[in-house]
Design a protein around this motif. Structure first.
Motif: not given
Length: 364
Positions: A94, A98, A75
């Protein structure tokens, strides 16, 4: 050691990110308002990911942490490819997801490692993050001065994070979920998580406020140069690191006195930083804040890991406390519009009161 490496690699991105933001803004052609909207994707992605990652990771902490670390690396590389506001928002969604998953799984893996090895690890793992932030920020600025673009720097950071994931091979797999007889009832666990997570959130509101607003305070209200103003977050992060390293070196500390230290010292420190009349006084206030607050959240997580072998308490505290990062920008912005930034930061000292109340009411 692998857990410290992961924490350090995670910090490489966040230490570099604020320095890269001007270049990202130019690359995407966004206004300041549009950039702020894109940045809001980080907490939006983080909160649900933390809830899901905690459920998935229990009993498979090493695998979950490795997966979260690799996905975070991917990411991060993706952010450098964004050329429009929509692409940047999607990439940061993202990153938030994450990073949130990495946060929870790192805490769960650290708690499991503490139980199985008998070694105290939370303070050391959490000390690595601010230390690396202090080092990474100026190095990123140096890289930009030598002509490296944000996309190149982000790819290099992604490679560092991916390489760090390989160190987890040295971490024992563990033996699945513990015997449920050794854990507290789920309802009682989540009740405790709500209380302790809220207390940790008080700390994180102040921490995030120092990171986001301290430079602005010194530049606009203390007439400091940009270089001098950068001493504010650096002093806070350095003090945070020292406090955690000292706590790691000492015998296991009880939580009750840490509530008093964090509540009284952290509250007084941020109040001094806000209303102090000079740069040295404000910087000293930020340093006092870091020293007082530093050990509390790692100690909370360590006690939670020892009390709940199933990991629910660590998961809950990690997720609920993240509300501090979500609330902090809106809280300080709202207070600043009403009271001005110096008084707004000083008012955050009131968040020390719940910690002091916990000291008064907790037994032992």
């Amino acid at each position: 050691m692998p857990l410290i490496v992961i924490s350090a690699a995670w910090a490489v991105f966040w230490g570099a990110w604020s320095v890269l933001l001007p270049a990202v803004k130019v690359a995407t052609g966004l206004s300041a308002a549009d950039l702020g909207a894109a940045l809001s994707a980080v907490p939006i992605g983080a909160v649900p990911a933390m809830a899901l990652a905690g459920r998935f990771a229990r009993g498979r902490e090493r695998a979950a942490l490795a997966l979260a670390t690799v996905l975070f690396a991917v990411s991060v590389a993706g952010v450098g490819r964004a050329t429009t506001g929509g692409q940047l928002a999607a990439a940061l969604l993202l990153v938030g997801a994450t990073s949130g998953a990495l946060d929870v799984t790192l805490n769960l893996a650290t708690g499991r490692a503490e139980r199985e090895s008998g070694r105290r690890l939370f303070q050391a793992v959490h000390a690595a993050f601010p230390l690396v932030v202090i080092v990474t920020a100026p190095l990123t600025g140096l890289a930009r001065s030598y002509g490296f673009g944000a996309d190149t720097v982000l790819v290099l950071i992604a490679l560092v994070i991916g390489a760090a994931a390989l160190t987890l091979m040295a971490l024992p797999l563990g033996s699945g979920l513990p015997d449920q007889a050794k854990t507290l009832p789920v309802r009682r666990l989540w009740g405790a998580a709500a209380v302790l997570g809220a207390l940790a959130a008080c700390v994180l509101v102040i921490e995030n406020s120092v990171e986001q607003w301290s430079v602005l305070l010194l530049e606009e209200h203390r007439d400091a140069t940009p270089v001098v103003a950068s001493a504010a977050p650096a002093a806070y992060m350095a003090a945070l690191t020292v406090a955690r390293m000292v706590a790691q070196a000492l015998p296991r500390l009880r939580l009750r006195p840490l509530y008093l230290v964090a509540g009284a010292g952290g509250g007084a420190g941020i109040a001094l930083a806000g209303v102090g009349g000079s740069v040295p006084v404000s910087v000293a206030g930020f340093a006092l804040t870091g020293l007082a607050l530093g050990p509390l959240v790692p100690a909370l997580l360590a006690h939670a890991a020892a009390d709940d072998a199933g990991g629910t308490l660590v998961w809950g505290i990690s997720t609920i406390s993240y509300a501090g990062f979500v609330v902090s920008p809106l809280l300080v912005a709202g207070l600043s519009g009403w009271l001005g930034l110096p008084v707004a930061l000083a008012a955050l000292g009131l968040l020390g009161l719940p910690l002091i109340a916990r000291f008064v009411t907790e037994r032992g």
